[in-house]
Motif scaffolding. Structure first.
Motif, short mmCIF file in Angstrom:
data_model
loop_
_atom_site.label_atom_id
_atom_site.label_comp_id
_atom_site.label_asym_id
_atom_site.label_seq_id
_atom_site.Cartn_x
_atom_site.Cartn_y
_atom_site.Cartn_z
N VAL A 1 10.71 -1.37 20.57
CA VAL A 1 9.30 -1.01 20.70
C VAL A 1 9.02 -0.65 22.15
CG1 VAL A 1 6.91 -1.81 20.51
CG2 VAL A 1 8.59 -2.47 18.77
N LYS A 2 8.53 0.54 22.38
CA LYS A 2 8.31 1.02 23.73
C LYS A 2 7.41 0.08 24.53
CE LYS A 2 6.78 5.09 26.34
NZ LYS A 2 6.21 6.46 26.26
N LEU B 1 7.73 -3.07 25.23
CA LEU B 1 7.75 -4.50 24.91
C LEU B 1 8.63 -5.28 25.87
CD1 LEU B 1 6.72 -6.69 22.99
CD2 LEU B 1 8.67 -6.22 21.50
N GLN C 1 13.47 -3.29 11.22
CA GLN C 1 13.71 -3.95 12.51
C GLN C 1 14.50 -5.23 12.31
OE1 GLN C 1 9.59 -4.42 13.72
NE2 GLN C 1 9.70 -2.70 15.15
N ARG D 1 4.25 -3.72 12.98
CA ARG D 1 3.59 -2.62 13.69
C ARG D 1 3.67 -2.86 15.19
NH1 ARG D 1 -0.91 -4.89 10.78
NH2 ARG D 1 -0.84 -3.03 9.46
N ASP D 2 3.78 -1.80 15.95
CA ASP D 2 4.02 -1.90 17.38
C ASP D 2 2.99 -2.79 18.08
OD1 ASP D 2 6.10 -0.21 16.94
OD2 ASP D 2 5.33 1.47 18.12
N GLU D 3 1.72 -2.61 17.75
CA GLU D 3 0.67 -3.38 18.42
C GLU D 3 0.65 -4.84 17.97
OE1 GLU D 3 -1.40 -1.18 14.97
OE2 GLU D 3 0.26 -0.88 16.37
N TRP E 1 3.24 -6.92 18.05
CA TRP E 1 4.13 -7.76 18.86
C TRP E 1 3.37 -8.35 20.04
CZ3 TRP E 1 8.53 -9.41 17.00
CH2 TRP E 1 9.23 -8.63 16.07
#
Length: 352
Positions: free
Chosen positions: A263-264, A266, A296, A344-346, A348
């Motif tokens: 994840v970009k 993180l 993932q 979902r990315d947000e 984490w």
């Protein structure tokens, strides 16, 4: 009916009992008309903080409590113009509903006609008019709670203080009254400080939540900020359910036992060197089941609990700890089923 809204400020307010510090120095600003909830486990300092605001306790030397521009640190509760609603309501069993609501006005020697008008207004607001002449012993728990709130509001307090007022009620009634109280506080816009250990209550009522632990403020923010962006592990672990994933940082990815989290940004949030171990977190509702080949994380269903609108899965082998994932209630998975997890990315959360 709106009451005067004043800001409340605590500066370096600590409290020591018999040589033991139970509240570390607290700095806190409460906006006029705001509903601020003090949230935390038993013994965290939230009730002590409320009692300092009320004037039931005095802060250690150097601490100050202000209502607007007025320093009220040395004033007792009866001179602070606060209204209080206690956990046990503290109603007078020998008085009627009307007598209880009007008690503070009688102590203040308010003109009888003005007092009656004020009491009638509050009885109507709290839907107690039909019960005005009943003794307290004939009321339900919910009705008693509304009497306690009306009595606290009758003298037009500058600040309203509520100490776990719904704790003694059953779950269904508590939810109903929570909604009623929320609507009433929004209408009044009186500065309110509310103490609870119930997370749902805090989320439903608060403009801002102060999470406390071991006599300290861990975080102050809106309900969404507290829930989705916890500042510390103490906050994250107290609010809701949180999954922990231990992993190794490799370049811009995290390598966990059940897969790779790419994840970009993180890894950068973790601020640990390449090759170091780290932990990231996510909420059960921020994950979904996907094809294990493209997931993932991959793991095996250990248990599935049907909760009506959702099914709560416990998944092993995807991380060092078992993970909790919520899926729609109609999803049925047998124990031992291999599943893929995508967050979902947000969703984490990186905590230090």
């Amino acid at each position: 009916m709106r009451l005067e809204a004043v800001p409340v400020t605590l500066s370096r307010c600590a409290k020591t009992f018999r040589g033991q510090r139970v509240l570390e120095p607290v700095d806190l600003s409460i906006e006029p008309g705001e509903t601020l909830v003090l949230l935390g486990p038993s013994g965290c300092g939230k009730t002590t903080t409320l009692r300092l605001i009320a004037g039931l306790e005095k802060p250690d030397a150097g601490g100050h409590v202000r209502f607007g521009a007025d320093d009220v640190t040395a004033l007792p509760i009866e001179r602070r113009q606060v209204g209080m609603v206690f956990q046990n309501y503290a109603l007078f069993p020998n008085l009627t509903v009307r007598g209880n609501v009007g008690y503070g006005l009688r102590i203040q020697k308010v003109d009888a006609s003005a007092a009656r008008s004020r009491v009638d207004e509050l009885l109507a607001m709290t839907e107690l008019t039909a019960h005005a002449d009943k003794p307290i012993t004939e009321l339900s728990g919910g009705q008693r709670q509304r009497v306690a709130l009306a009595r606290a509001l009758a003298p037009r307090p500058r600040v309203l203080l509520l100490d776990e007022p719904l704790t003694a009620l059953d779950a269904r009634l508590r939810e109903t009254l929570r909604a009623e109280m929320n609507a009433l506080l929004r209408e009044l816009r009186v500065t309110s400080i509310y103490v609870t250990h119930d997370q749902s209550e805090a989320m439903a009522l608060a403009d801002r939540i102060v999470v406390m632990s071991a006599g300290r403020i861990e975080q102050c923010g809106t309900p969404r900020e507290i829930y989705y962006r916890p500042a510390t592990r103490a906050v994250a672990q107290f609010i809701g359910t949180l999954n922990r994933v231990a992993a190794e940082c490799r370049d811009d990815a995290l390598i966990a036992s059940g897969g790779t989290i790419d994840v970009k940004g993180l890894v950068a949030q973790l601020r640990v060197p390449n090759g170091a171990r780290a932990e990231v977190f996510f909420r059960p509702e921020d994950a979904e089941l996907v094809n294990p080949e493209s997931a993932q994380l991959r793991g095996t269903v250990e248990s599935a609990v049907f909760l009506g609108e959702r099914t709560r899965l416990k998944i092993r082998d995807a991380a060092a700890d078992a993970l909790i994932v919520d899926v729609p209630g109609r999803v049925e998975l047998a124990q031992g089923t291999m599943v893929g997890i995508s967050v979902r990315d947000e969703g984490w959360v990186a905590l230090h």
